[in-house]
Design a protein around this motif. Structure first.
Motif, PDB file in Angstrom:
ATOM      1  N   SER A   1       0.846  -1.190   0.000  1.00 54.30           N
ATOM      2  CA  SER A   1       0.000   0.000   0.000  1.00 54.30           C
ATOM      3  C   SER A   1       0.876   1.232   0.000  1.00 54.30           C
ATOM      4  CB  SER A   1      -0.923   0.005   1.211  1.00 54.30           C
ATOM      5  OG  SER A   1      -0.170   0.154   2.379  1.00 54.30           O
ATOM      6  N   LEU A   2       0.287   2.349  -0.407  1.00 52.89           N
ATOM      7  CA  LEU A   2       1.015   3.615  -0.385  1.00 52.89           C
ATOM      8  C   LEU A   2       1.079   4.113   1.047  1.00 52.89           C
ATOM      9  CD1 LEU A   2      -0.193   5.918  -3.273  1.00 52.89           C
ATOM     10  CD2 LEU A   2       1.927   4.655  -3.104  1.00 52.89           C
ATOM     11  N   PRO A   3       2.187   4.786   1.407  1.00 53.94           N
ATOM     12  CA  PRO A   3       2.218   5.416   2.729  1.00 53.94           C
ATOM     13  C   PRO A   3       1.172   6.527   2.803  1.00 53.94           C
ATOM     14  CG  PRO A   3       4.090   6.122   1.396  1.00 53.94           C
ATOM     15  CD  PRO A   3       3.386   5.049   0.628  1.00 53.94           C
ATOM     16  N   ILE A   4       0.703   6.813   4.007  1.00 52.80           N
ATOM     17  CA  ILE A   4      -0.226   7.940   4.104  1.00 52.80           C
ATOM     18  C   ILE A   4       0.552   9.230   3.921  1.00 52.80           C
ATOM     19  CG2 ILE A   4      -1.914   6.757   5.543  1.00 52.80           C
ATOM     20  CD1 ILE A   4      -0.878   8.457   7.912  1.00 52.80           C
ATOM     21  N   GLY A   5      -0.180  10.281   3.612  1.00 52.36           N
ATOM     22  CA  GLY A   5       0.424  11.532   3.144  1.00 52.36           C
ATOM     23  C   GLY A   5       1.337  12.224   4.135  1.00 52.36           C
ATOM     24  N   THR A   6       1.245  11.889   5.402  1.00 48.77           N
ATOM     25  CA  THR A   6       2.060  12.613   6.388  1.00 48.77           C
ATOM     26  C   THR A   6       3.349  11.859   6.711  1.00 48.77           C
ATOM     27  OG1 THR A   6       0.636  11.575   7.999  1.00 48.77           O
ATOM     28  CG2 THR A   6       0.224  13.877   7.527  1.00 48.77           C
ATOM     29  N   VAL A   7       3.636  10.820   5.928  1.00 50.32           N
ATOM     30  CA  VAL A   7       4.755   9.943   6.237  1.00 50.32           C
ATOM     31  C   VAL A   7       6.090  10.678   6.354  1.00 50.32           C
ATOM     32  CG1 VAL A   7       5.302   9.388   3.867  1.00 50.32           C
ATOM     33  CG2 VAL A   7       5.766   7.736   5.665  1.00 50.32           C
ATOM     34  N   PHE A   8       6.221  11.748   5.569  1.00 44.73           N
ATOM     35  CA  PHE A   8       7.514  12.415   5.551  1.00 44.73           C
ATOM     36  C   PHE A   8       7.777  13.289   6.773  1.00 44.73           C
ATOM     37  CE2 PHE A   8       6.865  11.755   0.942  1.00 44.73           C
ATOM     38  CZ  PHE A   8       7.907  10.872   0.784  1.00 44.73           C
ATOM     39  N   VAL A   9       6.723  13.588   7.532  1.00 45.07           N
ATOM     40  CA  VAL A   9       6.943  14.468   8.673  1.00 45.07           C
ATOM     41  C   VAL A   9       6.774  13.773  10.019  1.00 45.07           C
ATOM     42  CG1 VAL A   9       6.523  16.666   7.578  1.00 45.07           C
ATOM     43  CG2 VAL A   9       4.595  15.289   8.367  1.00 45.07           C
ATOM     44  N   LYS A  10       5.832  12.821  10.063  1.00 42.21           N
ATOM     45  CA  LYS A  10       5.637  12.079  11.310  1.00 42.21           C
ATOM     46  C   LYS A  10       6.845  11.190  11.557  1.00 42.21           C
ATOM     47  CE  LYS A  10       1.391  12.947  12.942  1.00 42.21           C
ATOM     48  NZ  LYS A  10       0.275  12.625  12.065  1.00 42.21           N
ATOM     49  N   LYS A  11       7.442  11.272  12.688  1.00 41.27           N
ATOM     50  CA  LYS A  11       8.577  10.400  13.016  1.00 41.27           C
ATOM     51  C   LYS A  11       8.095   9.193  13.812  1.00 41.27           C
ATOM     52  CE  LYS A  11      11.375  12.763  10.917  1.00 41.27           C
ATOM     53  NZ  LYS A  11      11.629  14.148  11.251  1.00 41.27           N
TER      54      LYS A  11
ATOM     55  N   TYR B   1      -4.642  15.647   6.719  1.00 44.49           N
ATOM     56  CA  TYR B   1      -5.336  15.685   8.001  1.00 44.49           C
ATOM     57  C   TYR B   1      -6.313  14.510   8.095  1.00 44.49           C
ATOM     58  CZ  TYR B   1      -8.070  17.577  11.855  1.00 44.49           C
ATOM     59  OH  TYR B   1      -8.713  17.739  13.053  1.00 44.49           O
ATOM     60  N   LYS B   2      -6.864  14.123   6.937  1.00 46.66           N
ATOM     61  CA  LYS B   2      -7.810  13.004   6.891  1.00 46.66           C
ATOM     62  C   LYS B   2      -7.088  11.657   6.773  1.00 46.66           C
ATOM     63  CE  LYS B   2     -12.167  14.379   6.922  1.00 46.66           C
ATOM     64  NZ  LYS B   2     -13.320  13.629   7.445  1.00 46.66           N
ATOM     65  N   LYS B   3      -5.748  11.698   6.808  1.00 46.61           N
ATOM     66  CA  LYS B   3      -4.936  10.477   6.742  1.00 46.61           C
ATOM     67  C   LYS B   3      -5.115   9.691   5.448  1.00 46.61           C
ATOM     68  CE  LYS B   3      -3.587  10.251  11.356  1.00 46.61           C
ATOM     69  NZ  LYS B   3      -2.897  11.561  11.165  1.00 46.61           N
ATOM     70  N   LEU B   4      -5.334  10.396   4.351  1.00 46.15           N
ATOM     71  CA  LEU B   4      -5.381   9.705   3.057  1.00 46.15           C
ATOM     72  C   LEU B   4      -3.961   9.288   2.667  1.00 46.15           C
ATOM     73  CD1 LEU B   4      -7.935  11.852   1.052  1.00 46.15           C
ATOM     74  CD2 LEU B   4      -8.318  10.002   2.665  1.00 46.15           C
ATOM     75  N   ASP B   5      -3.870   8.357   1.705  1.00 45.49           N
ATOM     76  CA  ASP B   5      -2.532   7.964   1.252  1.00 45.49           C
ATOM     77  C   ASP B   5      -2.016   8.971   0.208  1.00 45.49           C
ATOM     78  OD1 ASP B   5      -3.547   7.335  -1.264  1.00 45.49           O
ATOM     79  OD2 ASP B   5      -3.630   5.200  -0.902  1.00 45.49           O
ATOM     80  N   LEU B   6      -0.809   8.746  -0.288  1.00 47.94           N
ATOM     81  CA  LEU B   6      -0.186   9.747  -1.168  1.00 47.94           C
ATOM     82  C   LEU B   6      -1.018  10.027  -2.415  1.00 47.94           C
ATOM     83  CD1 LEU B   6       3.586   8.810  -0.974  1.00 47.94           C
ATOM     84  CD2 LEU B   6       2.441  10.811  -0.010  1.00 47.94           C
ATOM     85  N   PHE B   7      -1.567   8.972  -3.004  1.00 51.96           N
ATOM     86  CA  PHE B   7      -2.398   9.191  -4.186  1.00 51.96           C
ATOM     87  C   PHE B   7      -3.636  10.003  -3.829  1.00 51.96           C
ATOM     88  CE2 PHE B   7      -5.930   7.963  -6.943  1.00 51.96           C
ATOM     89  CZ  PHE B   7      -5.420   8.372  -8.152  1.00 51.96           C
TER      90      PHE B   7
END
Lengths: 203, 203, 203
Positions: A193-203, B23-29
């Motif tokens: 699966s794709l990482p969620i969008g905040t992956v680059f900032v959440k440690k 904020y909604k925790k969607l993935d990168l796409f």
């Protein structure tokens, strides 16, 4: 060959829509509508945005019959379809590959640039499911899980890379479809699966 | 000048969409898609409804690049963008003014009446956010808070009032944009909002 | 006659949208928007899909005025409209019949096949409500309750059956409208609804 795959894709997308709608306890009309938009929603949005109107399915009554068949199959075999999940996944994956190709080719027909064609291919293959999820009041699964759309984009890029070589059109199309289908099955097996969008900032 | 403002507006709308999606925790796409529809959704709906197809962004690949830039900026600077809220608000407000003007002018180009042009201006500026909220499974914030859309309507009316005088087109456009932007910032500062719809009956 | 019924239908659909939006505590702009899309959403989707652009209401400013009237009536008489539920139901039902006919006829105008025309009639009459529900973050009531859409389909089929006989067009239209309206009132009285989609498998 291509028409048969398109038919299979439409049928399976309709079944996937119908099953989702049943799970949501919609009534018969609701189930039919969701089957319809899941199967034809992506292509409809594409056609409307490129100005190919009346949209495709209005000019070929077969689509309505295929969806009606998918609807009836879902109603009758509902219980058994759950057990056929793996077969359905395979067909759904065929739909994914074929619909991506159809979208790419409609983009080319309208003289649009490769980037836009890739967007149209992805949209054709995936936005029926987006509309299904919106009508069922869910955040589209496409935006949350699996690498579904990413594969369409990768397939689209492959499509244009192969154009650079002197390869016959049929072989390019077949390769792209096989590429998307194989990758999707591998992705399913290994639960990519794709990482969620905040992956680059959440440690 | 106008192109630069359009670019800034698109970029900031894309960032606003990307931040909402994260904020909604969607993935990168999902984040990319929401950035895309937030920036281009309003103009796409407008183009489709007036029959300007293929829709605008399909014919100018720059939009895809601007949105991709907004997406990448959001991914990388996510944490800092929160602190830039005031700067982003300013840019978002510029987008609001510019997109309203673009919508008004597309309406005029298609020979539509002033009332319809005002609707198209408002729609261009605000419906990207509506589609963003629907895809994120929220009631659109546009329908609940702030006087966002009302300012677009007011700006559109001003646009047609000024047409009655012998004022050069550029000055009219600039005045309308400044009017919308100023009022929006004032509205933000004093926290103006529209009353809810039942205000006239609830005692 | 037909124009008057179309006006009544539009007005009542706008009121139904406004009341729903007020119930959801949207602000004034939100209420206006929901009134707008409830009244014109079905026809807009139809026009966009068949390529009739700019969409119908953009070329006849009266629609905007009728909806504004419906919006104002809802704001002012909100409390009393609840008591007029039966009258509103009647008008809403008239809208249902008339909008179905309008959709059917637009389909014929564009040379589409009967099955597609029936779909367009149903869509014109019912999808304004679907968009209303999506914007209000609800699963569309159309997919869950009542046999609303089923009546439009039945009316559409009747329309094409009657074409087989040498019956004047006006009489066919009137019969179909009366058929839909009567059946809808009967359905309401006896609380008919479609079974949910899993009816065939759940014991």
């Amino acid at each position: 060959m291509f028409e048969i795959l398109d038919t299979i894709g439409t049928l399976v997308f309709a079944i996937s829509g119908a099953l989702t709608a049943m799970y949501k306890k919609l009534d018969l009309f609701g189930v039919y509508c969701i089957a319809f938009v899941t199967a034809l929603g992506g292509g409809t949005i594409r056609d409307v945005m490129i100005g190919r109107t009346p949209v495709g399915w209005m000019l070929d009554i077969d689509y309505v019959f295929i969806i009606t068949l998918g609807f009836l199959l879902s109603l009758i075999f509902n219980r058994y379809l759950e057990r056929l999940r793996i077969s359905l996944l395979l067909f759904d994956t065929i739909g994914l590959g074929v619909f991506t190709l159809i979208g790419l080719e409609k983009g080319l027909e309208f003289g649009l640039s490769p980037v836009i064609c890739v967007i149209l291919g992805t949209l054709t293959a995936t936005f029926g499911g987006v509309v299904r999820d919106i009508l069922c009041n869910e955040i589209p699964v496409l935006f949350r899980k699996e690498i579904y759309a990413t594969l369409c984009i990768a397939g689209g890029i492959l499509f244009f890379l192969l154009q650079e070589f002197a390869i016959p059109k049929e072989i390019i199309s077949a390769s792209v479809a096989v590429f998307i289908i194989t990758l999707r099955l591998v992705a399913y097996k290994y639960n990519w699966s794709l990482p969620i969008g905040t992956v680059f900032v959440k440690k």
